[in-house]
Structure formats: structure tokens, C-alpha cells
Design a protein around this motif. Structure first.
Motif, short mmCIF file in Angstrom:
data_model
loop_
_atom_site.label_atom_id
_atom_site.label_comp_id
_atom_site.label_asym_id
_atom_site.label_seq_id
_atom_site.Cartn_x
_atom_site.Cartn_y
_atom_site.Cartn_z
N ASN A 140 -77.11 38.42 -51.72
CA ASN A 140 -77.23 37.52 -52.86
C ASN A 140 -78.61 37.66 -53.49
O ASN A 140 -79.58 38.04 -52.82
N LYS A 163 -71.22 36.28 -50.76
CA LYS A 163 -71.98 37.41 -51.30
C LYS A 163 -71.99 37.38 -52.82
O LYS A 163 -71.20 36.69 -53.45
N ASP A 164 -72.92 38.15 -53.38
CA ASP A 164 -72.95 38.42 -54.82
C ASP A 164 -73.15 37.18 -55.68
O ASP A 164 -72.64 37.10 -56.80
N ASN A 165 -73.88 36.22 -55.17
CA ASN A 165 -74.26 35.03 -55.94
C ASN A 165 -75.69 35.16 -56.42
O ASN A 165 -76.49 35.94 -55.88
#
Length: 256
Positions: free
Chosen positions: A30, A4-6
Motif C-alpha cells: 500500500n 493491498k493497493d490502497n
């Protein structure tokens, strides 16, 4: 990799495996940027996935890649992941002595990801955590004689990935090789997309994403369907496996 969160760049993200993985990463939270040659195709994917971004890329042009990478980093400074997925696959009759298809395949499948990776790597090395993913094929390990240059480029990308991973030891950049089997995509047109011998795309995406999600330190994504090809070189009977595999594939495609 962290799932996540890329901020993720996916080349060849307009269709097939690239689009499927783009949508899977997008759903996980993402920021996904898909890239490809055809703007209308990219726009269609983005319209179906609000919040996704798209950028046009000519993967065959060395100069276009340099410009693309510089603009991409400026526009998306949080970029920390790249998935090199763009590729083409063509039947070739080597007896004809023609090289046009081979040269196009090498430019797209081999030079493209090497050039783009070289352009993006200095930025990725500055990130706290980053990931480079390459997409090879089971055919990197057991070539299909009908598509010799495609198989050669995928074998080369496998080799490049090994060297890249070794050189990046001790950095914050993880290197993952994704190794698909024969999947129902449009890589070789409608025939492949509808071929019952090929793995359904949805099944492939589900199994592959499960590995990426559940095995954060994975080096190779090898689902069960592709394991016979991946392990054939170490089987002790590679020549027989290679011959049987190619004879079976040729028999299933009497018209090429």
C-alpha cells in the motif's frame, strides 16, 4: 477491506500502534501516508520505510485540518483509506477541579478524528472502495478511573463509529473499529512501554493485522487480549468487573 493497493492515511503514524500498522500496510504493497505533529519523527519513519510518505498535521486545529485535508486530496488523489489513530492519554485527579488536560484530550482524541473524517469523507465517498478505521480502546467499554477523559473520548469514538457505519450503509465506504488492549507503547511514557502487564507491541500488531488481512468484512478488530473488556458490559456483572479491574490497576501503580 482490501489489504493491498490502497492509499492510506494514518494519523499518529510516527510511533506506537500507528507506526506499527503503517509499516505493516506498507509491506503489503500500500502507499502509506503517515501524519503527525513532529516532522523529525515522521521523517525518521519514512527514512526507514522507502516509499512511505509523511505530512505534518496539527490535529487540534480545526482550520489546520481543513487545509490539510484539501492539500492531501490534491496531492494524493487515490486516497481511499484513513486510519484515525492519533491520541493522547493522561492521568487526571478529578478532585483538583482542573480541566486543561481534559480539554487537550478531547481536542486530540475526539474532535480531531471527527473533524478530519468530515473533511475527507466527501472524497472517500467518490472512491470505488474506501475504508475508515477508528482506533478506540478496551477502556471505551470498561473505563480506567485514573484516565477518565481518555476513556470518555474512546467511548465517544466507539459511538461515533457505530453511527458512521450505519449512515454509510449502501455506500462504498467500509467502517472498522480497532479496539486495542493495554499495549507496550509510549502513549503514557516509558513506564507503559516497559510495563510487563501490557501486551508486547509486536504481538499486538501481528494479531491485529491478521484479522484485517483474513477477515475483509470485519467491523471490529477484537483480539483475545481485549475480549474481557469488550464483553464486560454484557456480562451481567459489570459493576463487579469494573471495580475489580480498577482496584487491580490502581494497586499496580501506587504512585499514579
Amino acid at each position: 477491506m482490501q489489504i493491498k493497493d490502497n492509499t492510506i492515511l494514518i494519523t499518529g503514524g510516527g510511533s506506537g500502534i500507528g507506526r506499527g500498522l503503517a509499516e505493516a500496510f506498507h509491506k503489503e504493497g500500500n502507499h502509506v501516508i503517515i501524519a503527525g505533529r513532529r516532522k523529525e519523527v515522521l521523517d525518521e519513519v519514512v527514512a526507514a520505510n522507502p516509499g512511505m510518505s509523511a505530512e505534518v498535521l496539527d490535529i487540534n486545529s480545526a482550520e489546520a485540518i481543513k487545509t490539510f485535508a484539501a492539500d492531501l486530496i490534491a496531492k494524493y488523489p487515490k486516497l481511499n483509506t484513513v486510519l484515525h489513530n492519533a491520541g493522547i492519554m493522561k492521568n487526571e485527579d478529578l478532585k483538583k477541579g482542573e480541566t486543561e488536560d481534559a480539554e487537550a484530550t478531547i481536542a486530540t482524541n475526539l474532535l480531531g478524528p471527527i473533524r478530519l473524517n468530515s473533511a475527507l469523507l466527501p472524497h472517500l465517498l467518490q472512491q470505488t472502495s474506501a475504508t475508515v478505521m477508528t482506533v478506540t480502546s478496551g477502556l471505551a467499554y470498561v473505563p480506567l478511573s485514573m484516565t477518565p477523559t481518555y476513556c470518555a473520548t474512546k467511548a465517544a469514538i466507539h459511538s461515533y463509529t457505530l453511527s458512521l457505519r450505519f449512515q454509510l450503509q449502501g455506500t462504498g465506504v467500509q467502517v472498522i473499529e480497532i479496539i486495542p488492549p493495554y499495549v507496550q507503547t509510549e502513549l503514557m511514557g516509558d513506564r507503559q512501554k516497559n510495563d510487563p502487564m501490557a501486551m508486547p507491541l509486536a504481538d499486538y500488531l501481528r494479531e491485529t493485522f491478521a484479522v484485517l488481512r483474513d477477515q475483509p468484512e470485519v467491523k471490529e478488530v477484537v483480539i483475545d487480549r481485549v475480549k474481557p473488556l469488550r464483553t464486560a458490559p454484557e456480562s451481567g456483572d459489570f459493576e463487579n468487573f469494573f471495580n475489580t479491574f480498577n482496584q487491580r490497576m490502581i494497586a499496580a501503580r501506587p504512585n499514579g
